[in-house]
Design an enzyme around this catalytic site. Sequence first.
Site, PDB file in Angstrom:
ATOM      1  N   LYS A 111       0.822  -1.224   0.000  1.00 14.51           N
ATOM      2  CA  LYS A 111       0.000   0.000   0.000  1.00 14.51           C
ATOM      3  C   LYS A 111       0.850   1.265   0.000  1.00 14.51           C
ATOM      4  O   LYS A 111       0.419   2.294  -0.516  1.00 14.51           O
ATOM      5  CB  LYS A 111      -1.002  -0.028   1.165  1.00 14.51           C
ATOM      6  CG  LYS A 111      -2.018  -1.144   0.961  1.00 14.51           C
ATOM      7  CD  LYS A 111      -3.335  -0.962   1.664  1.00 14.51           C
ATOM      8  CE  LYS A 111      -4.330  -1.986   1.105  1.00 14.51           C
ATOM      9  NZ  LYS A 111      -5.428  -2.340   1.922  1.00 14.51           N
ATOM     10  N   LYS A 192      -6.539 -10.608  -4.876  1.00 19.04           N
ATOM     11  CA  LYS A 192      -7.542 -10.783  -3.825  1.00 19.04           C
ATOM     12  C   LYS A 192      -8.750  -9.869  -4.053  1.00 19.04           C
ATOM     13  O   LYS A 192      -8.587  -8.722  -4.439  1.00 19.04           O
ATOM     14  CB  LYS A 192      -6.886 -10.422  -2.481  1.00 19.04           C
ATOM     15  CG  LYS A 192      -7.762 -10.636  -1.271  1.00 19.04           C
ATOM     16  CD  LYS A 192      -7.033 -10.196  -0.002  1.00 19.04           C
ATOM     17  CE  LYS A 192      -7.197  -8.730   0.294  1.00 19.04           C
ATOM     18  NZ  LYS A 192      -8.526  -8.326   0.731  1.00 19.04           N
ATOM     19  N   LYS A 195     -12.501  -4.800  -0.706  1.00 15.45           N
ATOM     20  CA  LYS A 195     -13.570  -3.804  -0.695  1.00 15.45           C
ATOM     21  C   LYS A 195     -13.093  -2.419  -1.086  1.00 15.45           C
ATOM     22  O   LYS A 195     -13.887  -1.569  -1.467  1.00 15.45           O
ATOM     23  CB  LYS A 195     -14.300  -3.801   0.655  1.00 15.45           C
ATOM     24  CG  LYS A 195     -13.461  -3.404   1.845  1.00 15.45           C
ATOM     25  CD  LYS A 195     -14.345  -3.354   3.078  1.00 15.45           C
ATOM     26  CE  LYS A 195     -13.824  -4.220   4.203  1.00 15.45           C
ATOM     27  NZ  LYS A 195     -12.485  -3.872   4.693  1.00 15.45           N
TER      28      LYS A 195
HETATM   29  P1  ATP Z   1      -9.108  -3.382   2.124  1.00 19.05           P
HETATM   30  O1  ATP Z   1      -9.084  -3.504   0.633  1.00 19.05           O
HETATM   31  O2  ATP Z   1      -9.495  -2.022   2.589  1.00 19.05           O
HETATM   32  O3  ATP Z   1      -7.882  -3.895   2.793  1.00 19.05           O
HETATM   33  P2  ATP Z   1     -10.418  -5.895   2.611  1.00 19.05           P
HETATM   34  O4  ATP Z   1     -11.539  -6.343   1.742  1.00 19.05           O
HETATM   35  O5  ATP Z   1      -9.089  -6.507   2.408  1.00 19.05           O
HETATM   36  O6  ATP Z   1     -10.344  -4.313   2.567  1.00 19.05           O
HETATM   37  P3  ATP Z   1     -10.141  -5.992   5.504  1.00 19.05           P
HETATM   38  O7  ATP Z   1     -10.970  -5.104   6.358  1.00 19.05           O
HETATM   39  O8  ATP Z   1      -8.721  -5.624   5.240  1.00 19.05           O
HETATM   40  O9  ATP Z   1     -10.917  -6.172   4.107  1.00 19.05           O
HETATM   41  O10 ATP Z   1     -10.158  -7.445   6.093  1.00 19.05           O
HETATM   42  C1  ATP Z   1     -11.218  -7.918   6.899  1.00 19.05           C
HETATM   43  C2  ATP Z   1     -11.187  -9.426   6.988  1.00 19.05           C
HETATM   44  O11 ATP Z   1     -11.617  -9.981   5.756  1.00 19.05           O
HETATM   45  C3  ATP Z   1      -9.802 -10.012   7.259  1.00 19.05           C
HETATM   46  O12 ATP Z   1      -9.964 -11.106   8.116  1.00 19.05           O
HETATM   47  C4  ATP Z   1      -9.334 -10.453   5.908  1.00 19.05           C
HETATM   48  O13 ATP Z   1      -8.410 -11.512   5.986  1.00 19.05           O
HETATM   49  C5  ATP Z   1     -10.648 -10.922   5.298  1.00 19.05           C
HETATM   50  N1  ATP Z   1     -10.612 -10.822   3.842  1.00 19.05           N
HETATM   51  C6  ATP Z   1     -10.447  -9.685   3.124  1.00 19.05           C
HETATM   52  N2  ATP Z   1     -10.490  -9.963   1.812  1.00 19.05           N
HETATM   53  C7  ATP Z   1     -10.660 -11.307   1.700  1.00 19.05           C
HETATM   54  C8  ATP Z   1     -10.761 -12.216   0.593  1.00 19.05           C
HETATM   55  N3  ATP Z   1     -10.699 -11.777  -0.638  1.00 19.05           N
HETATM   56  N4  ATP Z   1     -10.929 -13.523   0.852  1.00 19.05           N
HETATM   57  C9  ATP Z   1     -10.999 -13.981   2.115  1.00 19.05           C
HETATM   58  N5  ATP Z   1     -10.912 -13.189   3.204  1.00 19.05           N
HETATM   59  C10 ATP Z   1     -10.748 -11.864   3.006  1.00 19.05           C
HETATM   60 MG    MG Z   2      -7.358  -5.825   3.620  1.00 19.06          MG
END
Ligand code: ATP
Ligand code: MG
Length: 334
Positions: A111, A192, A195
Amino acid sequence: MKRILTGLKPTGDLTLGNYLGAIKQMVNMQDEYDSILFVADLHALTIYQDPIELNERIRKFIAMYIACGIDPEKNTIYIQSENEFIPAMSYLLECTTTYGEASRMIQFKEKSKQNANFSVGLLTYPVLMAADILYCDCDYVPVGIDQKQHVELARNIAERFNNRYGETFTLPEPLLSETGTKIYDLKNPTKKMSKSEENPTGVISMFDDLETIASKIKGATTDSLNQVHFDPENQPGISNLLNIASSIANVPIAELEENFKGKGYGEFKKYVSEVVVNHISEIQKRYEEIINSDMLEKVLNKGIERSRELAKEKYELMKIKMGTTRKDLKKQDN
Ligand code: ATP
Ligand code: MG
Protein backbone atom coordinates in the site's frame (compact mmCIF):
# COMPACT_ATOMS: atom_id res chain seq x y z
CA MET A 1 -14.16 -20.95 27.28
CA LYS A 2 -11.60 -20.00 24.61
CA ARG A 3 -11.93 -16.55 23.11
CA ILE A 4 -11.96 -15.45 19.44
CA LEU A 5 -11.86 -11.95 18.00
CA THR A 6 -11.89 -10.37 14.60
CA GLY A 7 -12.46 -6.95 13.03
CA LEU A 8 -13.12 -5.55 9.57
CA LYS A 9 -12.28 -2.06 8.43
CA PRO A 10 -14.96 0.13 6.85
CA THR A 11 -12.95 1.15 3.79
CA GLY A 12 -15.73 0.10 1.42
CA ASP A 13 -18.84 -2.06 1.43
CA LEU A 14 -18.36 -5.56 2.82
CA THR A 15 -17.57 -8.08 0.10
CA LEU A 16 -18.21 -11.73 -0.42
CA GLY A 17 -14.51 -12.22 0.40
CA ASN A 18 -14.94 -10.57 3.81
CA TYR A 19 -18.02 -12.67 4.44
CA LEU A 20 -16.43 -16.01 3.52
CA GLY A 21 -12.96 -15.23 4.90
CA ALA A 22 -13.87 -13.69 8.23
CA ILE A 23 -17.54 -13.25 9.16
CA LYS A 24 -18.75 -16.76 8.31
CA GLN A 25 -15.98 -18.27 10.41
CA MET A 26 -17.13 -16.22 13.37
CA VAL A 27 -20.72 -17.38 12.80
CA ASN A 28 -19.60 -21.02 12.71
CA MET A 29 -17.68 -20.67 15.95
CA GLN A 30 -19.93 -18.43 18.01
CA ASP A 31 -21.59 -21.26 19.95
CA GLU A 32 -18.34 -22.64 21.30
CA TYR A 33 -16.25 -19.54 21.86
CA ASP A 34 -16.46 -16.26 23.68
CA SER A 35 -16.70 -14.23 20.47
CA ILE A 36 -15.71 -10.61 19.97
CA LEU A 37 -16.30 -8.74 16.70
CA PHE A 38 -15.69 -5.08 15.95
CA VAL A 39 -15.72 -2.47 13.20
CA ALA A 40 -12.12 -1.35 12.74
CA ASP A 41 -12.86 2.30 11.94
CA LEU A 42 -9.46 3.50 13.20
CA HIS A 43 -7.77 1.15 10.77
CA ALA A 44 -9.84 2.58 7.92
CA LEU A 45 -8.33 6.02 8.62
CA THR A 46 -4.83 4.94 7.53
CA ILE A 47 -6.04 5.83 4.03
CA TYR A 48 -8.21 8.96 3.56
CA GLN A 49 -11.93 8.27 3.95
CA ASP A 50 -14.75 10.65 3.18
CA PRO A 51 -16.13 11.34 6.71
CA ILE A 52 -19.82 11.10 5.78
CA GLU A 53 -19.32 7.86 3.87
CA LEU A 54 -17.19 6.36 6.63
CA ASN A 55 -19.78 7.29 9.22
CA GLU A 56 -22.56 5.61 7.26
CA ARG A 57 -20.51 2.49 6.64
CA ILE A 58 -19.84 1.95 10.34
CA ARG A 59 -23.55 1.39 11.01
CA LYS A 60 -23.96 -0.63 7.84
CA PHE A 61 -21.15 -2.95 8.97
CA ILE A 62 -22.75 -3.67 12.33
CA ALA A 63 -26.15 -4.36 10.74
CA MET A 64 -24.52 -6.54 8.08
CA TYR A 65 -22.60 -8.57 10.67
CA ILE A 66 -25.87 -9.41 12.37
CA ALA A 67 -27.63 -10.08 9.05
CA CYS A 68 -24.82 -12.52 8.16
CA GLY A 69 -25.66 -14.56 11.24
CA ILE A 70 -23.60 -12.99 14.01
CA ASP A 71 -25.80 -13.42 17.07
CA PRO A 72 -25.70 -10.31 19.30
CA GLU A 73 -26.53 -12.48 22.31
CA LYS A 74 -23.41 -14.58 21.75
CA ASN A 75 -21.00 -11.89 20.56
CA THR A 76 -19.48 -8.74 21.95
CA ILE A 77 -19.93 -6.26 19.08
CA TYR A 78 -18.45 -2.76 19.14
CA ILE A 79 -16.94 0.14 17.24
CA GLN A 80 -13.16 0.21 17.70
CA SER A 81 -12.83 4.00 18.11
CA GLU A 82 -15.22 3.95 21.09
CA ASN A 83 -12.62 2.12 23.13
CA GLU A 84 -9.96 4.73 23.94
CA PHE A 85 -7.77 2.23 25.80
CA ILE A 86 -6.85 0.44 22.58
CA PRO A 87 -4.90 3.30 20.92
CA ALA A 88 -3.29 3.99 24.30
CA MET A 89 -2.17 0.36 24.48
CA SER A 90 -1.03 0.55 20.88
CA TYR A 91 1.48 3.28 21.75
CA LEU A 92 2.95 1.13 24.52
CA LEU A 93 3.22 -1.75 22.06
CA GLU A 94 4.85 0.48 19.43
CA CYS A 95 7.67 0.90 21.90
CA THR A 96 8.01 -2.89 21.95
CA THR A 97 8.01 -3.23 18.14
CA THR A 98 11.00 -2.61 15.90
CA TYR A 99 10.83 -0.37 12.86
CA GLY A 100 12.22 -3.26 10.80
CA GLU A 101 9.37 -5.54 11.86
CA ALA A 102 6.69 -2.98 11.03
CA SER A 103 8.18 -2.05 7.66
CA ARG A 104 8.48 -5.71 6.63
CA MET A 105 4.69 -6.17 6.65
CA ILE A 106 3.56 -7.09 3.13
CA GLN A 107 0.44 -4.90 3.25
CA PHE A 108 2.54 -1.89 4.25
CA LYS A 109 4.97 -2.56 1.44
CA GLU A 110 2.18 -2.90 -1.11
CA LYS A 111 0.00 0.00 0.00
CA SER A 112 2.91 2.39 0.55
CA LYS A 113 3.97 1.74 -3.04
CA GLN A 114 0.55 2.78 -4.31
CA ASN A 115 0.77 6.25 -2.78
CA ALA A 116 4.04 8.07 -2.11
CA ASN A 117 2.35 10.26 0.54
CA PHE A 118 1.30 7.34 2.71
CA SER A 119 0.51 8.07 6.34
CA VAL A 120 2.56 7.05 9.38
CA GLY A 121 -0.63 5.22 10.40
CA LEU A 122 -0.15 2.83 7.49
CA LEU A 123 3.14 1.75 9.05
CA THR A 124 1.88 1.51 12.62
CA TYR A 125 -1.51 -0.02 11.92
CA PRO A 126 -0.38 -3.62 12.49
CA VAL A 127 0.64 -2.53 15.99
CA LEU A 128 -2.81 -1.07 16.59
CA MET A 129 -4.09 -4.41 15.34
CA ALA A 130 -1.86 -6.11 17.91
CA ALA A 131 -3.53 -3.98 20.59
CA ASP A 132 -6.97 -4.97 19.22
CA ILE A 133 -6.02 -8.60 19.60
CA LEU A 134 -3.99 -8.58 22.80
CA TYR A 135 -6.16 -6.45 25.08
CA CYS A 136 -8.69 -9.22 25.54
CA ASP A 137 -6.30 -12.19 25.66
CA CYS A 138 -8.02 -13.88 22.76
CA ASP A 139 -6.81 -17.33 21.78
CA TYR A 140 -7.69 -17.32 18.08
CA VAL A 141 -8.13 -14.68 15.42
CA PRO A 142 -10.24 -15.91 12.47
CA VAL A 143 -8.88 -14.08 9.40
CA GLY A 144 -8.28 -14.51 5.70
CA ILE A 145 -4.75 -15.56 4.78
CA ASP A 146 -3.82 -11.95 3.85
CA GLN A 147 -3.97 -11.05 7.55
CA LYS A 148 -1.99 -14.02 8.85
CA GLN A 149 1.26 -12.06 8.94
CA HIS A 150 -0.31 -9.34 11.09
CA VAL A 151 -1.59 -11.85 13.63
CA GLU A 152 1.88 -13.39 13.74
CA LEU A 153 3.33 -9.94 14.40
CA ALA A 154 0.87 -9.51 17.29
CA ARG A 155 2.07 -12.81 18.67
CA ASN A 156 5.74 -11.78 18.37
CA ILE A 157 5.10 -8.46 20.07
CA ALA A 158 3.22 -10.21 22.88
CA GLU A 159 6.02 -12.70 23.34
CA ARG A 160 8.63 -9.94 23.49
CA PHE A 161 6.57 -7.95 25.97
CA ASN A 162 6.06 -11.01 28.17
CA ASN A 163 9.79 -11.78 28.10
CA ARG A 164 10.78 -8.23 28.85
CA TYR A 165 8.19 -7.27 31.48
CA GLY A 166 6.74 -10.57 32.72
CA GLU A 167 3.64 -12.54 31.79
CA THR A 168 1.04 -10.07 30.48
CA PHE A 169 -0.55 -11.39 27.28
CA THR A 170 -1.99 -14.61 25.91
CA LEU A 171 -0.27 -15.50 22.64
CA PRO A 172 -2.88 -15.43 19.84
CA GLU A 173 -3.04 -17.69 16.82
CA PRO A 174 -4.48 -16.91 13.38
CA LEU A 175 -7.31 -19.20 12.38
CA LEU A 176 -7.81 -19.80 8.69
CA SER A 177 -10.89 -21.52 7.29
CA GLU A 178 -10.35 -24.41 4.89
CA THR A 179 -12.16 -22.79 1.98
CA GLY A 180 -13.07 -19.10 1.92
CA THR A 181 -9.54 -18.28 3.08
CA LYS A 182 -8.86 -16.22 0.02
CA ILE A 183 -11.50 -15.21 -2.47
CA TYR A 184 -10.11 -13.64 -5.64
CA ASP A 185 -11.35 -10.81 -7.79
CA LEU A 186 -13.71 -12.20 -10.44
CA LYS A 187 -12.18 -10.14 -13.24
CA ASN A 188 -8.60 -10.56 -12.13
CA PRO A 189 -8.54 -13.93 -10.37
CA THR A 190 -4.92 -13.74 -9.29
CA LYS A 191 -5.70 -10.68 -7.16
CA LYS A 192 -7.54 -10.78 -3.82
CA MET A 193 -11.15 -9.53 -3.82
CA SER A 194 -10.98 -6.27 -1.83
CA LYS A 195 -13.57 -3.80 -0.69
CA SER A 196 -11.31 -0.86 -1.42
CA GLU A 197 -10.85 -1.95 -5.06
CA GLU A 198 -11.74 0.89 -7.42
CA ASN A 199 -13.04 -1.25 -10.27
CA PRO A 200 -16.19 -2.95 -8.91
CA THR A 201 -16.78 -5.41 -11.77
CA GLY A 202 -14.77 -8.20 -10.14
CA VAL A 203 -15.92 -7.54 -6.58
CA ILE A 204 -19.20 -8.86 -5.18
CA SER A 205 -20.47 -6.49 -2.54
CA MET A 206 -22.89 -7.84 0.05
CA PHE A 207 -25.01 -4.80 -0.88
CA ASP A 208 -25.07 -5.34 -4.66
CA ASP A 209 -28.51 -5.84 -6.12
CA LEU A 210 -29.17 -9.41 -7.18
CA GLU A 211 -29.03 -8.74 -10.93
CA THR A 212 -25.65 -7.09 -10.53
CA ILE A 213 -24.31 -10.12 -8.65
CA ALA A 214 -25.58 -12.46 -11.36
CA SER A 215 -24.03 -10.37 -14.13
CA LYS A 216 -20.69 -10.11 -12.31
CA ILE A 217 -20.54 -13.90 -12.02
CA LYS A 218 -21.56 -14.29 -15.65
CA GLY A 219 -18.71 -11.95 -16.62
CA ALA A 220 -16.11 -13.63 -14.40
CA THR A 221 -12.81 -14.35 -16.13
CA THR A 222 -12.29 -18.05 -16.90
CA ASP A 223 -9.95 -19.87 -19.30
CA SER A 224 -10.06 -21.88 -22.50
CA LEU A 225 -9.54 -25.34 -20.96
CA ASN A 226 -13.28 -25.88 -20.69
CA GLN A 227 -13.27 -28.19 -17.69
CA VAL A 228 -14.66 -27.45 -14.23
CA HIS A 229 -11.55 -28.43 -12.34
CA PHE A 230 -9.87 -27.05 -9.22
CA ASP A 231 -6.41 -25.96 -10.29
CA PRO A 232 -5.59 -22.49 -8.92
CA GLU A 233 -2.33 -22.35 -10.85
CA ASN A 234 -3.69 -22.98 -14.36
CA GLN A 235 -7.39 -22.22 -13.84
CA PRO A 236 -7.54 -19.43 -11.26
CA GLY A 237 -10.96 -18.12 -12.33
CA ILE A 238 -12.75 -21.47 -12.31
CA SER A 239 -11.01 -22.47 -9.06
CA ASN A 240 -12.18 -19.25 -7.45
CA LEU A 241 -15.78 -19.90 -8.51
CA LEU A 242 -15.51 -23.47 -7.19
CA ASN A 243 -14.22 -22.16 -3.90
CA ILE A 244 -17.04 -19.62 -3.61
CA ALA A 245 -19.79 -22.12 -4.45
CA SER A 246 -18.30 -24.76 -2.18
CA SER A 247 -18.07 -22.39 0.80
CA ILE A 248 -21.59 -21.08 0.41
CA ALA A 249 -23.39 -24.31 -0.46
CA ASN A 250 -21.27 -26.40 1.94
CA VAL A 251 -20.57 -28.88 -0.84
CA PRO A 252 -17.01 -30.26 -1.20
CA ILE A 253 -15.13 -29.00 -4.26
CA ALA A 254 -14.60 -32.59 -5.48
CA GLU A 255 -18.36 -33.13 -5.54
CA LEU A 256 -18.88 -29.99 -7.61
CA GLU A 257 -16.18 -31.09 -10.04
CA GLU A 258 -17.98 -34.42 -10.38
CA ASN A 259 -21.39 -32.78 -10.91
CA PHE A 260 -20.07 -30.56 -13.69
CA LYS A 261 -17.94 -33.13 -15.48
CA GLY A 262 -18.38 -32.68 -19.22
CA LYS A 263 -20.55 -29.61 -18.78
CA GLY A 264 -19.78 -26.11 -20.05
CA TYR A 265 -18.73 -23.03 -18.12
CA GLY A 266 -22.08 -21.35 -18.88
CA GLU A 267 -23.96 -24.00 -16.93
CA PHE A 268 -21.44 -23.95 -14.10
CA LYS A 269 -21.60 -20.15 -13.78
CA LYS A 270 -25.39 -20.32 -13.73
CA TYR A 271 -25.19 -22.69 -10.76
CA VAL A 272 -22.65 -20.52 -8.91
CA SER A 273 -24.80 -17.48 -9.59
CA GLU A 274 -27.92 -19.17 -8.16
CA VAL A 275 -26.10 -20.29 -5.03
CA VAL A 276 -24.61 -16.86 -4.37
CA VAL A 277 -27.73 -14.85 -5.25
CA ASN A 278 -30.03 -16.99 -3.08
CA HIS A 279 -27.67 -16.75 -0.13
CA ILE A 280 -27.03 -13.02 -0.35
CA SER A 281 -30.72 -12.32 -0.97
CA GLU A 282 -31.60 -13.88 2.42
CA ILE A 283 -28.86 -11.85 4.11
CA GLN A 284 -30.07 -8.63 2.47
CA LYS A 285 -33.64 -9.24 3.68
CA ARG A 286 -32.43 -9.56 7.26
CA TYR A 287 -30.20 -6.52 6.81
CA GLU A 288 -33.19 -4.32 5.85
CA GLU A 289 -35.01 -5.32 9.01
CA ILE A 290 -31.99 -4.70 11.24
CA ILE A 291 -30.84 -1.36 9.84
CA ASN A 292 -34.37 0.02 10.31
CA SER A 293 -34.74 -1.22 13.89
CA ASP A 294 -33.52 0.23 17.20
CA MET A 295 -31.48 -2.88 17.89
CA LEU A 296 -28.06 -1.47 16.91
CA GLU A 297 -27.87 1.06 19.75
CA LYS A 298 -28.48 -1.60 22.37
CA VAL A 299 -26.03 -4.05 20.84
CA LEU A 300 -23.29 -1.42 20.60
CA ASN A 301 -23.81 -0.07 24.11
CA LYS A 302 -23.52 -3.52 25.60
CA GLY A 303 -20.52 -4.39 23.43
CA ILE A 304 -18.45 -1.31 24.13
CA GLU A 305 -19.05 -1.56 27.85
CA ARG A 306 -17.53 -5.03 27.99
CA SER A 307 -14.72 -4.18 25.61
CA ARG A 308 -13.72 -1.08 27.60
CA GLU A 309 -13.74 -3.02 30.87
CA LEU A 310 -11.38 -5.66 29.49
CA ALA A 311 -9.10 -3.10 27.81
CA LYS A 312 -8.88 -0.81 30.84
CA GLU A 313 -7.73 -3.70 33.00
CA LYS A 314 -5.06 -4.75 30.48
CA TYR A 315 -3.86 -1.20 29.87
CA GLU A 316 -3.38 -0.59 33.57
CA LEU A 317 -1.51 -3.85 33.94
CA MET A 318 0.79 -2.90 31.04
CA LYS A 319 1.54 0.48 32.60
CA ILE A 320 2.46 -1.10 35.91
CA LYS A 321 4.64 -3.68 34.19
CA MET A 322 6.43 -0.94 32.25
CA GLY A 323 6.84 1.28 35.29
CA THR A 324 4.69 4.19 34.11
CA THR A 325 2.53 4.46 37.18
CA ARG A 326 2.20 6.81 40.14
CA LYS A 327 2.49 3.78 42.44
CA ASP A 328 5.88 3.13 44.05
CA LEU A 329 6.65 -0.25 42.50
CA LYS A 330 9.48 -0.95 45.00
CA LYS A 331 6.91 -0.98 47.77
CA GLN A 332 4.43 -3.15 45.92
CA ASP A 333 4.31 -6.82 45.31
CA ASN A 334 3.73 -6.84 41.56
P1 ATP B 1 -9.11 -3.38 2.12
O1 ATP B 1 -9.08 -3.50 0.63
O2 ATP B 1 -9.50 -2.02 2.59
O3 ATP B 1 -7.88 -3.90 2.79
P2 ATP B 1 -10.42 -5.89 2.61
O4 ATP B 1 -11.54 -6.34 1.74
O5 ATP B 1 -9.09 -6.51 2.41
O6 ATP B 1 -10.34 -4.31 2.57
P3 ATP B 1 -10.14 -5.99 5.50
O7 ATP B 1 -10.97 -5.10 6.36
O8 ATP B 1 -8.72 -5.62 5.24
O9 ATP B 1 -10.92 -6.17 4.11
O10 ATP B 1 -10.16 -7.44 6.09
C1 ATP B 1 -11.22 -7.92 6.90
C2 ATP B 1 -11.19 -9.43 6.99
O11 ATP B 1 -11.62 -9.98 5.76
C3 ATP B 1 -9.80 -10.01 7.26
O12 ATP B 1 -9.96 -11.11 8.12
C4 ATP B 1 -9.33 -10.45 5.91
O13 ATP B 1 -8.41 -11.51 5.99
C5 ATP B 1 -10.65 -10.92 5.30
N1 ATP B 1 -10.61 -10.82 3.84
C6 ATP B 1 -10.45 -9.69 3.12
N2 ATP B 1 -10.49 -9.96 1.81
C7 ATP B 1 -10.66 -11.31 1.70
C8 ATP B 1 -10.76 -12.22 0.59
N3 ATP B 1 -10.70 -11.78 -0.64
N4 ATP B 1 -10.93 -13.52 0.85
C9 ATP B 1 -11.00 -13.98 2.11
N5 ATP B 1 -10.91 -13.19 3.20
C10 ATP B 1 -10.75 -11.86 3.01
MG1 MG C 1 -7.36 -5.83 3.62
